[in-house]
Enzyme design. Structure first.
Site, PDB file in Angstrom:
ATOM      1  CB  CYS A  75      -0.917   0.087   1.251  1.00  0.00           C
ATOM      2  SG  CYS A  75      -1.807   1.450   1.716  1.00  0.00           S
ATOM      3  CB  CYS A 116       0.445   1.507   4.045  1.00  0.00           C
ATOM      4  SG  CYS A 116      -1.196   1.077   3.999  1.00  0.00           S
TER       5      CYS A 116
END
Length: 105
Positions: A30, A33
């Protein structure tokens, strides 16, 4: 530093925590993230002793992800006294995290 959590130790480290818990749900693939992780780390350093900050990789811990219906990351969950209090999807600025957690400290 944040405490790393898995499906196996989730109850002990999060639900049975004597402190309020900010659980950061993330995944290695991600990109958002990768930006949010350092913000969570900073918050952990600044709130040491008042809040337990924990991280869980949802790809490696599907039971927790399913239990709390985490369909996308990053995702923050706030627990207090073993109860889920707030679910915060997406990337959130540190000052907003601080404001959300302040009511549980």
């Amino acid at each position: 530093h944040p405490v790393m959590v898995t499906d196996r130790d989730f109850d002990g480290k999060v639900l049975n925590s004597p402190l309020p818990v900010l659980l950061y749900c993330w995944s290695a693939g991600c990109p958002t993230c990768q930006l949010t992780g350092p913000v969570v780390d900073q918050f952990a350093a600044e709130s040491k002793g008042r809040v337990r900050v924990a991280k869980i990789n949802v790809a490696n811990s599907p039971a927790v992800a399913s239990r709390y219906n985490i369909l996308g990351v990053p995702f923050l969950l706030i627990f207090d006294n073993g109860q889920l209090k707030e679910s915060l999807p997406g990337s959130i600025p540190k000052h907003e995290i601080m404001m959300k957690m302040a009511r549980y400290i």
